[in-house]
Scaffold this motif. Structure first.
Motif, PDB file in Angstrom:
ATOM      1  N   GLU A   1      -7.549 -10.261  10.646  1.00  0.00           N
ATOM      2  CA  GLU A   1      -8.969 -10.050  10.920  1.00  0.00           C
ATOM      3  C   GLU A   1      -9.659  -9.141   9.911  1.00  0.00           C
ATOM      4  O   GLU A   1     -10.862  -8.922  10.004  1.00  0.00           O
ATOM      5  N   LEU A   2      -8.919  -8.603   8.947  1.00  0.00           N
ATOM      6  CA  LEU A   2      -9.499  -7.594   8.060  1.00  0.00           C
ATOM      7  C   LEU A   2     -10.175  -8.154   6.820  1.00  0.00           C
ATOM      8  O   LEU A   2     -10.810  -7.409   6.070  1.00  0.00           O
ATOM      9  N   GLY A   3     -10.024  -9.433   6.543  1.00  0.00           N
ATOM     10  CA  GLY A   3     -10.657 -10.004   5.364  1.00  0.00           C
ATOM     11  C   GLY A   3     -10.140  -9.374   4.086  1.00  0.00           C
ATOM     12  O   GLY A   3      -8.932  -9.353   3.824  1.00  0.00           O
ATOM     13  N   ASP A   4     -11.055  -8.809   3.284  1.00  0.00           N
ATOM     14  CA  ASP A   4     -10.669  -8.211   1.999  1.00  0.00           C
ATOM     15  C   ASP A   4     -10.132  -6.791   2.146  1.00  0.00           C
ATOM     16  O   ASP A   4      -9.663  -6.209   1.157  1.00  0.00           O
ATOM     17  N   GLU A   5     -10.218  -6.228   3.322  1.00  0.00           N
ATOM     18  CA  GLU A   5      -9.718  -4.873   3.519  1.00  0.00           C
ATOM     19  C   GLU A   5      -8.208  -4.869   3.715  1.00  0.00           C
ATOM     20  O   GLU A   5      -7.602  -5.878   4.080  1.00  0.00           O
ATOM     21  N   THR A   6      -7.622  -3.689   3.490  1.00  0.00           N
ATOM     22  CA  THR A   6      -6.175  -3.536   3.536  1.00  0.00           C
ATOM     23  C   THR A   6      -5.798  -2.392   4.464  1.00  0.00           C
ATOM     24  O   THR A   6      -6.512  -1.380   4.533  1.00  0.00           O
ATOM     25  N   ILE A   7      -4.688  -2.541   5.163  1.00  0.00           N
ATOM     26  CA  ILE A   7      -4.108  -1.438   5.912  1.00  0.00           C
ATOM     27  C   ILE A   7      -3.373  -0.544   4.922  1.00  0.00           C
ATOM     28  O   ILE A   7      -2.407  -0.977   4.284  1.00  0.00           O
ATOM     29  N   TRP A   8      -3.846   0.690   4.757  1.00  0.00           N
ATOM     30  CA  TRP A   8      -3.227   1.628   3.808  1.00  0.00           C
ATOM     31  C   TRP A   8      -1.961   2.181   4.459  1.00  0.00           C
ATOM     32  O   TRP A   8      -2.004   2.995   5.371  1.00  0.00           O
ATOM     33  N   ASN A   9      -0.818   1.740   3.962  1.00  0.00           N
ATOM     34  CA  ASN A   9       0.450   2.032   4.633  1.00  0.00           C
ATOM     35  C   ASN A   9       1.139   3.249   4.017  1.00  0.00           C
ATOM     36  O   ASN A   9       2.229   3.159   3.449  1.00  0.00           O
ATOM     37  N   ALA A  10       0.493   4.398   4.147  1.00  0.00           N
ATOM     38  CA  ALA A  10       1.053   5.656   3.646  1.00  0.00           C
ATOM     39  C   ALA A  10       0.360   6.800   4.374  1.00  0.00           C
ATOM     40  O   ALA A  10      -0.745   6.644   4.889  1.00  0.00           O
ATOM     41  N   SER A  11       1.017   7.960   4.395  1.00  0.00           N
ATOM     42  CA  SER A  11       0.432   9.107   5.088  1.00  0.00           C
ATOM     43  C   SER A  11      -0.696   9.753   4.299  1.00  0.00           C
ATOM     44  O   SER A  11      -1.760  10.067   4.843  1.00  0.00           O
ATOM     45  N   MET A  12      -0.483   9.994   3.019  1.00  0.00           N
ATOM     46  CA  MET A  12      -1.539  10.597   2.212  1.00  0.00           C
ATOM     47  C   MET A  12      -2.550   9.521   1.842  1.00  0.00           C
ATOM     48  O   MET A  12      -2.192   8.378   1.592  1.00  0.00           O
ATOM     49  N   PRO A  13      -3.837   9.859   1.823  1.00  0.00           N
ATOM     50  CA  PRO A  13      -4.884   8.840   1.866  1.00  0.00           C
ATOM     51  C   PRO A  13      -5.105   8.058   0.590  1.00  0.00           C
ATOM     52  O   PRO A  13      -4.608   8.391  -0.483  1.00  0.00           O
ATOM     53  N   CYS A  14      -5.922   7.011   0.771  1.00  0.00           N
ATOM     54  CA  CYS A  14      -6.355   6.166  -0.337  1.00  0.00           C
ATOM     55  C   CYS A  14      -7.427   6.909  -1.140  1.00  0.00           C
ATOM     56  O   CYS A  14      -7.587   8.124  -1.000  1.00  0.00           O
ATOM     57  N   ARG A  15      -8.162   6.215  -1.964  1.00  0.00           N
ATOM     58  CA  ARG A  15      -9.180   6.864  -2.798  1.00  0.00           C
ATOM     59  C   ARG A  15     -10.340   7.339  -1.926  1.00  0.00           C
ATOM     60  O   ARG A  15     -10.856   6.605  -1.081  1.00  0.00           O
ATOM     61  N   LEU A  16     -10.739   8.583  -2.148  1.00  0.00           N
ATOM     62  CA  LEU A  16     -11.829   9.193  -1.403  1.00  0.00           C
ATOM     63  C   LEU A  16     -12.894   9.670  -2.378  1.00  0.00           C
ATOM     64  O   LEU A  16     -12.575  10.124  -3.483  1.00  0.00           O
TER      65      LEU A  16
ATOM     66  N   GLU B   1       2.689   5.469  18.212  1.00  0.00           N
ATOM     67  CA  GLU B   1       1.284   5.458  17.821  1.00  0.00           C
ATOM     68  C   GLU B   1       1.265   5.632  16.305  1.00  0.00           C
ATOM     69  O   GLU B   1       1.667   6.669  15.795  1.00  0.00           O
ATOM     70  N   LYS B   2       0.817   4.601  15.611  1.00  0.00           N
ATOM     71  CA  LYS B   2       0.864   4.624  14.143  1.00  0.00           C
ATOM     72  C   LYS B   2      -0.545   4.568  13.554  1.00  0.00           C
ATOM     73  O   LYS B   2      -1.313   3.663  13.847  1.00  0.00           O
ATOM     74  N   GLU B   3      -0.865   5.563  12.744  1.00  0.00           N
ATOM     75  CA  GLU B   3      -2.183   5.647  12.125  1.00  0.00           C
ATOM     76  C   GLU B   3      -2.155   5.017  10.736  1.00  0.00           C
ATOM     77  O   GLU B   3      -1.168   5.152  10.004  1.00  0.00           O
ATOM     78  N   SER B   4      -3.246   4.363  10.382  1.00  0.00           N
ATOM     79  CA  SER B   4      -3.377   3.753   9.052  1.00  0.00           C
ATOM     80  C   SER B   4      -4.853   3.651   8.691  1.00  0.00           C
ATOM     81  O   SER B   4      -5.655   3.165   9.497  1.00  0.00           O
ATOM     82  N   LEU B   5      -5.202   4.096   7.506  1.00  0.00           N
ATOM     83  CA  LEU B   5      -6.565   3.933   7.026  1.00  0.00           C
ATOM     84  C   LEU B   5      -6.846   2.468   6.690  1.00  0.00           C
ATOM     85  O   LEU B   5      -5.938   1.712   6.329  1.00  0.00           O
ATOM     86  N   ARG B   6      -8.124   2.104   6.800  1.00  0.00           N
ATOM     87  CA  ARG B   6      -8.582   0.841   6.234  1.00  0.00           C
ATOM     88  C   ARG B   6      -9.142   1.141   4.839  1.00  0.00           C
ATOM     89  O   ARG B   6      -9.972   2.049   4.672  1.00  0.00           O
TER      90      ARG B   6
END
Length: 522
Positions: A95-110, A29-34
């Protein structure tokens, strides 16, 4: 009866039994932010093209509407597991268009506003409402930013046929269900003793963007203008910045026996906790120290597939442990799907070592030592000469790791023999090299890269994510894969509609009361 490492090695080495090691079952089970095209957490809904997050077998969400979770089926083939995870990524990217799968544990910009992180939604059924309300409770208790941290959960089991042969060979007088459960709990105790080794070898979260902390107190150091890091850290996700809480620090879950485990978790769920009594009732499931079992943040969990509406502890009581869930694996941003076959082979050998080796019960002193060792490696794992505590005596990480990998290597040799390969032993050698040369660890490689850059963690992780996405997009999907994901999407939408129709005559309060009543019957 207690078994030794040598006894279990001999059991699986016997010619008629070697094939049993081919039957290891695993799932990921792999989690990834959009993230949007600027690397900011996506504010869009879970893509309709994926299907229903409530009922889709392969693509759902975790805490946030923007936190994807990709799930592989149970398989006894490492290649099949990774190929399916790869296919899910290729489909998602398409299917994500301009969005990206953030491939890291610590998050993207919040952003600064915690409430701007969207909580996952699953529809109008009582099941869906419970999932969303549970997540709202997590946001109140721990903050939504903490819930954007992603990881990989590795599910591992041996089929019943293997347990039956072990049970007979060891002349156990226990019922098979009890024997299996006791062995899994022994594996869990050993895993907790040695989990620091996995954190050192595979920790891939030594740094985070400043926006994650947003001025909150911390012990990290600046690395450039936009990044904070631990100079010798391995996995910030597994430390105080990640899935930890002050309230849970006083929660002492016992893994010595299933009865103790169930009773201690049940008490945490059914006993109100003063810190949470002020949270509005409509924004959490209960005021218990834990709302449900999933809120207990542990590096490993005993698990059993639940029946519809069944509580996890009830499933364990009913059928015993079916598999274990390893929860301390970071998403490696340098790997396309966050994990690879070499790592899986070592984890399999490591888990078998935890099963083979005698596993005495733990007391409070052992548990304190286990926690201290883990946090030492999380925060200072790459520190030269770092000492841990082994049964109350100091021992350097390097010396202890060498000894463990040596024993794990013997099991790797058995796995090589049954699979007609040397890949398991090669994986052990690769891990031993990391012990001898810390610069080979993922955490050291990431820090070394960040030290050469002026733009920090965010830009590094974004570049990695975009590069992987391009490869996935260029490779695309086969016609068969396209049809298969389309069928899963349609089936999941129909399944959600069915759940909503079935549950429309019961109020949510009635549903929730019936759910919690199960704890009284444990």
């Amino acid at each position: 009866m207690a078994t030794s490492l040598e006894q279990r090695l001999a059991f699986f080495a016997a010619a008629p039994r070697q094939h049993l090691l081919r039957q290891i079952q695993r799932g990921i089970e792999k989690e990834s932010l959009r993230a949007d095209q600027d690397g900011i957490l996506a504010q869009t809904d879970h893509p309709a093209a994926f299907g229903s997050a409530l009922t889709h077998p392969s693509i759902t969400t975790d805490f946030s509407e923007a936190l994807l979770e990709f799930i592989t089926p149970v398989s006894n083939s490492i290649d099949d597991t990774l190929n399916e995870l790869d296919a899910i990524h290729r489909f998602a990217v398409s299917e994500l268009g301009d969005e990206t799968i953030w491939n890291a544990s610590m998050p993207c910009r919040l952003g600064e506003d915690d409430d701007a992180i969207p909580v996952a939604r699953f529809g109008s059924s009582n099941t869906a409402t419970m999932k969303t309300r549970y997540r709202m409770g997590l946001g109140h208790r721990y903050g939504r930013k903490m819930q954007t941290i992603a990881g990989i959960h590795y599910n591992f089991s041996l089929p019943k046929s293997v347990w039956e042969e072990l049970h007979a060979a060891e002349n156990s007088e226990l019922p098979l269900k009890t024997y299996i459960t006791n062995n899994y709990f022994g594996m869990i105790r050993n895993f907790r003793r040695y989990a620091w080794l996995l954190i050192y070898l595979f920790g891939a979260a030594p740094a985070v963007s400043r926006c994650f902390l947003n001025g909150k107190p911390h012990q990290l150091q600046p690395l450039g203008k936009y990044t904070l890091y631990g100079p010798h850290s391995t996995s910030l996700r597994m430390g105080d910045l990640g899935y930890q809480s002050d309230a849970q620090k006083n929660l002492h879950i016992c893994y010595n026996h299933i009865d103790f485990y169930v009773e201690t978790l049940k008490g945490a769920i059914t006993t109100s906790h003063s810190d949470y009594e002020s949270i509005p009732s409509g924004e959490q499931l209960s005021s218990g120290l834990l709302q449900i079992e999933n809120e207990f943040y542990s590096p490993i969990r005993p698990k059993r597939v639940t029946d519809s509406g069944e509580i996890p502890l009830g499933a364990l009581r009913r059928g015993g442990v079916e598999y274990i869930e390893v929860r301390c694996i970071d998403v490696n941003p340098m790997l396309p799907v966050g994990i690879n076959a070499e790592q899986i082979r070592f984890i399999d050998a490591f888990l078998l070592y935890c099963l083979y080796k005698d596993s005495p019960p733990c007391d409070d002193d052992h548990n304190a030592e286990i926690s201290s060792n883990l946090l030492s490696v999380v925060n200072r794992g790459r520190e030269p000469g770092l000492e841990l505590s082994q049964d109350g005596s100091p021992r350097t990480l390097a010396a202890w790791a060498e000894g463990l990998i040596g024993d794990i290597g013997r099991i790797a040799g058995q796995l090589d023999a049954v699979h007609s390969t040397d890949a398991y032993s090669q994986s052990c050698q690769a891990q031993l090299a990391k012990v001898h040369d810390v610069s080979l660890t993922p955490s050291a490689q990431i820090v070394a890269e960040l030290e050469q850059r002026d733009d920090g963690y965010y830009h590094y992780a974004m570049e990695q994510s975009l590069q992987h996405a391009k490869v996935f997009r260029d490779r695309g999907l086969s016609a068969e894969e396209t049809q298969r994901f389309a069928a899963m999407r349609e089936a999941s939408v129909a399944a959600q509609a069915s759940v909503e129709a079935e549950q429309q005559d019961e109020s949510f309060d009635e549903y929730l009361s019936r759910f919690y009543m199960q704890y009284q019957d444990l």
